[in-house]
Design a protein around this motif. Structure first.
Motif, PDB file in Angstrom:
ATOM      1  N   CYS A   1      65.754 -32.490  42.295  1.00 33.39           N
ATOM      2  CA  CYS A   1      65.181 -33.158  43.475  1.00 33.39           C
ATOM      3  C   CYS A   1      63.770 -32.674  43.742  1.00 33.39           C
ATOM      4  O   CYS A   1      62.864 -33.473  44.029  1.00 33.39           O
ATOM      5  N   ASP A   2      63.557 -31.387  43.643  1.00 34.80           N
ATOM      6  CA  ASP A   2      62.219 -30.837  43.853  1.00 34.80           C
ATOM      7  C   ASP A   2      61.238 -31.381  42.816  1.00 34.80           C
ATOM      8  O   ASP A   2      60.082 -31.702  43.145  1.00 34.80           O
ATOM      9  N   ALA A   3      61.714 -31.462  41.570  1.00 35.79           N
ATOM     10  CA  ALA A   3      60.849 -31.971  40.504  1.00 35.79           C
ATOM     11  C   ALA A   3      60.501 -33.439  40.729  1.00 35.79           C
ATOM     12  O   ALA A   3      59.362 -33.861  40.506  1.00 35.79           O
ATOM     13  N   LEU A   4      61.467 -34.243  41.195  1.00 41.26           N
ATOM     14  CA  LEU A   4      61.220 -35.662  41.440  1.00 41.26           C
ATOM     15  C   LEU A   4      60.183 -35.852  42.546  1.00 41.26           C
ATOM     16  O   LEU A   4      59.325 -36.741  42.465  1.00 41.26           O
ATOM     17  N   VAL A   5      60.275 -35.029  43.580  1.00 44.15           N
ATOM     18  CA  VAL A   5      59.285 -35.098  44.652  1.00 44.15           C
ATOM     19  C   VAL A   5      57.897 -34.759  44.117  1.00 44.15           C
ATOM     20  O   VAL A   5      56.906 -35.439  44.417  1.00 44.15           O
ATOM     21  N   GLU A   6      57.818 -33.723  43.289  1.00 45.00           N
ATOM     22  CA  GLU A   6      56.530 -33.312  42.722  1.00 45.00           C
ATOM     23  C   GLU A   6      55.971 -34.390  41.797  1.00 45.00           C
ATOM     24  O   GLU A   6      54.773 -34.695  41.836  1.00 45.00           O
ATOM     25  N   PHE A   7      56.834 -34.992  40.974  1.00 44.11           N
ATOM     26  CA  PHE A   7      56.381 -36.021  40.044  1.00 44.11           C
ATOM     27  C   PHE A   7      55.880 -37.251  40.794  1.00 44.11           C
ATOM     28  O   PHE A   7      54.892 -37.878  40.398  1.00 44.11           O
ATOM     29  N   ARG A   8      56.562 -37.606  41.882  1.00 44.00           N
ATOM     30  CA  ARG A   8      56.113 -38.757  42.669  1.00 44.00           C
ATOM     31  C   ARG A   8      54.727 -38.496  43.250  1.00 44.00           C
ATOM     32  O   ARG A   8      53.867 -39.395  43.274  1.00 44.00           O
ATOM     33  N   SER A   9      54.499 -37.298  43.711  1.00 47.77           N
ATOM     34  CA  SER A   9      53.190 -36.949  44.246  1.00 47.77           C
ATOM     35  C   SER A   9      52.116 -37.080  43.170  1.00 47.77           C
ATOM     36  O   SER A   9      51.028 -37.603  43.417  1.00 47.77           O
TER      37      SER A   9
ATOM     38  N   SER B   1      59.436 -44.819  31.736  1.00 48.12           N
ATOM     39  CA  SER B   1      59.794 -45.753  32.800  1.00 48.12           C
ATOM     40  C   SER B   1      61.124 -46.433  32.490  1.00 48.12           C
ATOM     41  O   SER B   1      62.001 -46.565  33.354  1.00 48.12           O
ATOM     42  N   GLU B   2      61.278 -46.860  31.233  1.00 43.78           N
ATOM     43  CA  GLU B   2      62.544 -47.483  30.826  1.00 43.78           C
ATOM     44  C   GLU B   2      63.680 -46.472  30.873  1.00 43.78           C
ATOM     45  O   GLU B   2      64.816 -46.787  31.255  1.00 43.78           O
ATOM     46  N   ARG B   3      63.388 -45.239  30.513  1.00 40.93           N
ATOM     47  CA  ARG B   3      64.406 -44.172  30.565  1.00 40.93           C
ATOM     48  C   ARG B   3      64.887 -43.956  31.994  1.00 40.93           C
ATOM     49  O   ARG B   3      66.082 -43.786  32.251  1.00 40.93           O
ATOM     50  N   LEU B   4      63.965 -43.971  32.937  1.00 40.16           N
ATOM     51  CA  LEU B   4      64.315 -43.773  34.337  1.00 40.16           C
ATOM     52  C   LEU B   4      65.175 -44.936  34.843  1.00 40.16           C
ATOM     53  O   LEU B   4      66.114 -44.739  35.622  1.00 40.16           O
ATOM     54  N   ARG B   5      64.858 -46.137  34.373  1.00 40.06           N
ATOM     55  CA  ARG B   5      65.676 -47.296  34.764  1.00 40.06           C
ATOM     56  C   ARG B   5      67.113 -47.136  34.282  1.00 40.06           C
ATOM     57  O   ARG B   5      68.071 -47.415  35.018  1.00 40.06           O
TER      58      ARG B   5
ATOM     59  N   ALA C   1      64.696 -40.631  42.599  1.00 43.67           N
ATOM     60  CA  ALA C   1      64.408 -41.215  41.289  1.00 43.67           C
ATOM     61  C   ALA C   1      63.968 -42.668  41.433  1.00 43.67           C
ATOM     62  O   ALA C   1      63.076 -43.136  40.719  1.00 43.67           O
ATOM     63  N   GLN C   2      64.582 -43.397  42.381  1.00 40.69           N
ATOM     64  CA  GLN C   2      64.200 -44.780  42.620  1.00 40.69           C
ATOM     65  C   GLN C   2      62.768 -44.870  43.134  1.00 40.69           C
ATOM     66  O   GLN C   2      61.984 -45.731  42.711  1.00 40.69           O
ATOM     67  N   ASN C   3      62.405 -43.974  44.056  1.00 40.35           N
ATOM     68  CA  ASN C   3      61.036 -43.952  44.572  1.00 40.35           C
ATOM     69  C   ASN C   3      60.022 -43.669  43.465  1.00 40.35           C
ATOM     70  O   ASN C   3      58.953 -44.294  43.396  1.00 40.35           O
ATOM     71  N   LEU C   4      60.373 -42.716  42.592  1.00 36.64           N
ATOM     72  CA  LEU C   4      59.482 -42.387  41.475  1.00 36.64           C
ATOM     73  C   LEU C   4      59.330 -43.581  40.544  1.00 36.64           C
ATOM     74  O   LEU C   4      58.213 -43.901  40.102  1.00 36.64           O
ATOM     75  N   HIS C   5      60.429 -44.254  40.252  1.00 36.94           N
ATOM     76  CA  HIS C   5      60.384 -45.409  39.347  1.00 36.94           C
ATOM     77  C   HIS C   5      59.510 -46.518  39.926  1.00 36.94           C
ATOM     78  O   HIS C   5      58.753 -47.181  39.194  1.00 36.94           O
ATOM     79  N   THR C   6      59.575 -46.727  41.223  1.00 38.18           N
ATOM     80  CA  THR C   6      58.739 -47.742  41.879  1.00 38.18           C
ATOM     81  C   THR C   6      57.256 -47.440  41.679  1.00 38.18           C
ATOM     82  O   THR C   6      56.462 -48.332  41.339  1.00 38.18           O
ATOM     83  N   GLU C   7      56.877 -46.187  41.889  1.00 32.38           N
ATOM     84  CA  GLU C   7      55.469 -45.814  41.729  1.00 32.38           C
ATOM     85  C   GLU C   7      55.025 -45.934  40.268  1.00 32.38           C
ATOM     86  O   GLU C   7      53.892 -46.341  39.980  1.00 32.38           O
ATOM     87  N   ILE C   8      55.929 -45.588  39.341  1.00 34.29           N
ATOM     88  CA  ILE C   8      55.600 -45.703  37.911  1.00 34.29           C
ATOM     89  C   ILE C   8      55.363 -47.161  37.535  1.00 34.29           C
ATOM     90  O   ILE C   8      54.441 -47.486  36.768  1.00 34.29           O
ATOM     91  N   GLU C   9      56.165 -48.067  38.068  1.00 32.93           N
ATOM     92  CA  GLU C   9      55.990 -49.491  37.781  1.00 32.93           C
ATOM     93  C   GLU C   9      54.646 -49.996  38.303  1.00 32.93           C
ATOM     94  O   GLU C   9      54.014 -50.847  37.676  1.00 32.93           O
TER      95      GLU C   9
ATOM     96  N   VAL D   1      74.078 -40.853  32.729  1.00 29.40           N
ATOM     97  CA  VAL D   1      74.820 -39.893  33.534  1.00 29.40           C
ATOM     98  C   VAL D   1      74.805 -40.396  34.976  1.00 29.40           C
ATOM     99  O   VAL D   1      73.956 -41.210  35.354  1.00 29.40           O
ATOM    100  N   THR D   2      75.750 -39.929  35.778  1.00 33.74           N
ATOM    101  CA  THR D   2      75.775 -40.301  37.190  1.00 33.74           C
ATOM    102  C   THR D   2      74.930 -39.312  37.982  1.00 33.74           C
ATOM    103  O   THR D   2      75.228 -38.117  38.037  1.00 33.74           O
ATOM    104  N   LEU D   3      73.868 -39.823  38.593  1.00 32.96           N
ATOM    105  CA  LEU D   3      72.979 -38.964  39.365  1.00 32.96           C
ATOM    106  C   LEU D   3      73.618 -38.596  40.703  1.00 32.96           C
ATOM    107  O   LEU D   3      74.306 -39.423  41.318  1.00 32.96           O
ATOM    108  N   PRO D   4      73.392 -37.383  41.179  1.00 30.09           N
ATOM    109  CA  PRO D   4      73.817 -37.035  42.538  1.00 30.09           C
ATOM    110  C   PRO D   4      73.115 -37.935  43.553  1.00 30.09           C
ATOM    111  O   PRO D   4      71.995 -38.401  43.316  1.00 30.09           O
ATOM    112  N   ASP D   5      73.762 -38.206  44.655  1.00 28.39           N
ATOM    113  CA  ASP D   5      73.190 -39.097  45.669  1.00 28.39           C
ATOM    114  C   ASP D   5      71.818 -38.631  46.123  1.00 28.39           C
ATOM    115  O   ASP D   5      70.916 -39.441  46.361  1.00 28.39           O
ATOM    116  N   ALA D   6      71.653 -37.318  46.251  1.00 29.04           N
ATOM    117  CA  ALA D   6      70.377 -36.782  46.726  1.00 29.04           C
ATOM    118  C   ALA D   6      69.235 -37.115  45.771  1.00 29.04           C
ATOM    119  O   ALA D   6      68.093 -37.336  46.199  1.00 29.04           O
TER     120      ALA D   6
END
Length: 762
Positions: free
Chosen positions: A109-117, A9-13, A31-39, A21-26
């Protein structure tokens, strides 16, 4: 058990803030949505701390009973989630660094969607778990008793034997060759694990087993419970047929029976990790003295407790040569490199340590002037439980502690006594390893190909510490360690740092090569703007290449800097440097150095070590120096000053510690003016061989607490103003003149000031 999840969670923050690194806008919004659910899940887990702790207890004591099977399954899934998620993030960041971001961005992006689910599913299941009274407090007590009992046959039998063979011989002499009366021997001054191992070696030796009729290792319970100790003594001293008929009796009867049994025995009792005088007050009642050479050994955390014990003839073993662990600044840097500290700040790391001390898991052994912790240790009573928690939670692996574990693929931190024959076993570990610490005390030579193998095998390392393993050259393979934040290498023959090497470690926080003396450094060094700690035997900074290069704003520690590079331009590019040692020919660099130090506006600690090519002809003129007013600690070594340094140094407004060592001043008189040294707490005068007179003006050193003079063979008297300093509480003099010694012996308030005279005492 959810530590890996919280770290992710801290790593994602940090990833969202652009620290790595600078994340692509997409990917950023996903990543923000995933971090919210993790919190949200992290918040829910706080409500199940007792159940999680109970589950961990069951793992440690290897119980199959599981009070909350649903929670158990969820925790396993959370750990797997954290592992897989971080693996994807690491792979993605490396691909960006290798300029493969186009192909990997969609996969990320696909992985982030899967992880959020997945995390939403975990969240929903966690909300349905029922709270269960696990009786966690009782289980923790059981673990402490269980790990304590295992200490009857000490579980830690390995130790670092460098420099300790003489101490072991001394301890065995006290045990076997000592006087016939019952004697108490204390072992102190080391970290708990090594101190216990040291005594355990004597306890398990053939000498002790042949000499004593019975041996018993008494673990300390926490909180202290003498009845438990008494029962343990009965179980492990008496024949196996007797305890069953004795343990049901009251404590007074147990004492009488045990004492009578020991009357005819030559016994050896170890009281491990004594932190309270209560244990000795109780246990001495059941230990008879039959003048047969029986012995009691205690291991203690704090030497002050010895004042309450009656030690015969001062019989104690001080393990001064035992490894004292890593300096706290190194521990803080390891925490930061691993991402344990949210703001990557040493001040925050220090607060974390203070929290551990307040909770009782760590003990502060020495406190610096100003209240900062100097050294600390883990109390021996916590070692077994903490080690088992770390192993059971798959947080770390150590071959010294756990040689049989087959669960290595999920572990991301490895400490090992690596020697050349063990390198092949590294293939058993997780390729996404974060930390590799080599703790071997032996200086084996490491083939560069083996080092390259390590780098290629574990390309996601944050920490690489090869310890004392000796390299002949800079290793190849380092350039692929994109995540590397902490690097320690032992390369005694290294003289220069080329641009190819420095470019490959541009993300480094700590560069530690204590046995390398660097005479040339490539200009690209100035681009290492994340660097915080620089530890070398000696280091030469390159000239500042051009005006558009950024300053090293994060660099706060340099172990040894050559004075030739202490120009105003170079030091002015180190705005946040807090600790610095300058080592070399200070005399020939006087004009350069004296006008440059003022640029270090944040400098707190400064050591000036002179290594003049023309000894006894020092050109150092201290009143020409422009010291930064922020200094709190100042040390001089071999500077051979001809003029009294006090009139210059007493003006430093914040100075708390002043050390003048090894021929730092060759004069015969020291004069401290009125109201000088307003903040000074410690004054250490060492090897001022010709000092005869010392005077203090009114109100000088009003906050002085400690004075050490070694030696003071010609000093006839101490300033009378010294005794009017209200906070003054420690005076240590070595080889004082007979006249001064006698004055101090006759001094009626000598106990108030803790006056110590060496080597013959007062």
């Amino acid at each position: 058990m959810d530590i890996q999840f919280r770290l992710f969670s801290e790593r994602l923050r940090r990833l969202l803030s652009g620290e790595e690194v600078t994340l692509p806008d997409a990917a950023k919004q996903l990543a923000q949505n995933l971090h919210t659910e993790i919190e949200i899940v992290t918040s829910l887990l706080r409500d199940y701390e007792c159940e999680i702790a109970g589950h961990l207890v069951n793992i440690i004591v290897e119980e199959e009973e599981n009070n909350s099977p649903d929670l158990h399954a969820i925790m396993e899934e959370i750990n797997s989630f954290a592992y897989e998620s971080e693996k994807v993030v690491d792979t993605f960041i490396v691909s960006i660094a290798q300029q493969k971001s186009q192909s990997s961005s969609k996969e990320m992006c696909d992985a982030l969607v899967e992880f959020r689910s997945k995390i939403i599913d975990i969240q929903q299941r966690l909300q349905q778990v029922q709270h269960i009274d696990t009786g966690i407090v009782e289980q923790i007590k059981f673990i402490q008793a269980d790990t304590g009992n295992s200490s009857v046959s000490p579980m830690f039998t390995k130790r670092d034997t460098v420099g300790l063979d003489d101490r072991m011989e001394e301890l065995l002499d006290l045990l076997i060759e000592g006087p016939p009366r019952l004697s108490l021997v204390a072992v102190l001054d080391s970290i708990g694990l090594d101190r216990t191992a040291f005594v355990a070696e004597a306890y398990n030796s053939s000498f002790a087993k042949h000499y004593f009729d019975c041996l018993v290792w008494v673990p300390q319970s926490f909180p202290y419970n003498f009845n438990h100790i008494l029962d343990d003594l009965i179980k492990f001293v008496m024949p196996s047929s007797r305890p069953s008929e004795i343990l049901d009796k009251n404590s007074e009867m147990k004492k009488i029976i045990l004492r009578e049994y020991l009357m005819s025995k030559r016994y050896f009792v170890v009281l491990a990790d004594v932190w309270s005088i209560d244990v000795w007050d109780n246990i001495r009642e059941i230990l008879p003295d039959n003048q047969n050479g029986s012995r009691v050994v205690i291991t203690v955390l704090d030497s002050e407790i010895l004042t309450y014990f009656q030690l015969e003839n001062g019989e104690y073993i001080g393990l001064d040569l035992m490894p004292d662990g890593r300096p706290l600044r190194v521990i803080y840097q390891l925490w930061i490199a691993e991402g344990f500290i949210p703001d990557n700040n040493e001040g925050t790391a220090e607060k974390y340590l203070e929290h551990l001390i307040n909770r009782g898991f760590v003990e502060a052994k020495k406190i610096k002037v100003g209240g900062r912790i100097n050294t600390c240790s883990i109390p021996n009573r916590w070692w077994p439980a903490l080690i088992q928690v770390a192993l059971a939670g798959e947080f770390i692996y150590s071959s010294v502690i756990d040689q049989e574990s087959d669960s290595r693929k999920m572990i991301k931190r490895l400490t090992a006594n690596v020697n050349l024959s063990e390198l092949d076993s590294l293939e058993d570990f997780n390729l996404y390893l974060h930390s590799l610490l080599c703790l071997s005390s032996e200086s084996h030579h490491l083939d560069p190909l083996d080092c390259e193998k390590i780098c290629k095998m574990f390309k996601f390392l944050r920490v690489l510490d090869l310890g004392s393993l000796v390299l002949s050259q800079l290793p190849s393979g380092i350039e692929i360690l994109f995540f590397l934040r902490y690097l320690k290498l032992n390369i005694p023959s290294l003289k220069s740092l080329p641009s190819s090497f420095l470019s490959s470690i541009s993300n480094l926080y700590t560069l530690d090569m204590p046995f390398s003396y660097i005479h040339h450094t490539a200009d690209v060094f100035w681009e290492m703007n994340k660097l915080r700690h620089l530890n070398f035997g000696l280091f030469t900074l390159p000239a500042y290449p051009r005006d558009d290069c950024s300053s090293l704003e994060n660099l706060n520690f340099i172990s040894a800097l050559h004075p030739c590079c202490c120009t105003p331009d170079i030091l002015g590019r180190l705005p946040n440097l807090r600790k610095l040692r300058i080592h070399g020919d200070l005399s020939n660099n006087q004009s350069l150095l004296s006008k440059s130090l003022y640029k270090l506006n944040c400098l707190e600690s400064l050591k000036l070590v002179n290594e003049s090519k023309m000894p006894r002809l020092s050109k150092i003129v201290l009143d020409e120096y422009q010291f930064p007013p922020s200094l709190t600690h100042l040390s001089f070594y071999n500077t051979e000053l001809m003029e009294d340094p006090m009139p210059t140094l007493e003006k430093l407004p914040l100075l708390q510690v002043l050390k003048l060592k090894k021929n730092s001043y060759l004069g015969r008189k020291l004069t401290c003016g009125s109201h000088g040294f307003p903040k000074l707490k410690v004054l250490h005068l060492k090897s001022m061989l010709w000092l005869e007179e010392w005077t203090m003006g009114t109100g000088a050193m009003p906050k002085l607490e400690c004075l050490i003079i070694d030696p003071c063979a010609y000093l006839k008297r101490l300033p009378k103003q010294l005794w009017s300093v209200k906070r003054f509480k420690k005076l240590e003099l070595w080889r004082p003149q007979p006249e001064l010694r006698q004055k101090l012996r006759d001094f009626k308030d000598k106990e108030q000031y803790n006056i110590q005279l060496y080597p013959y005492g007062i």
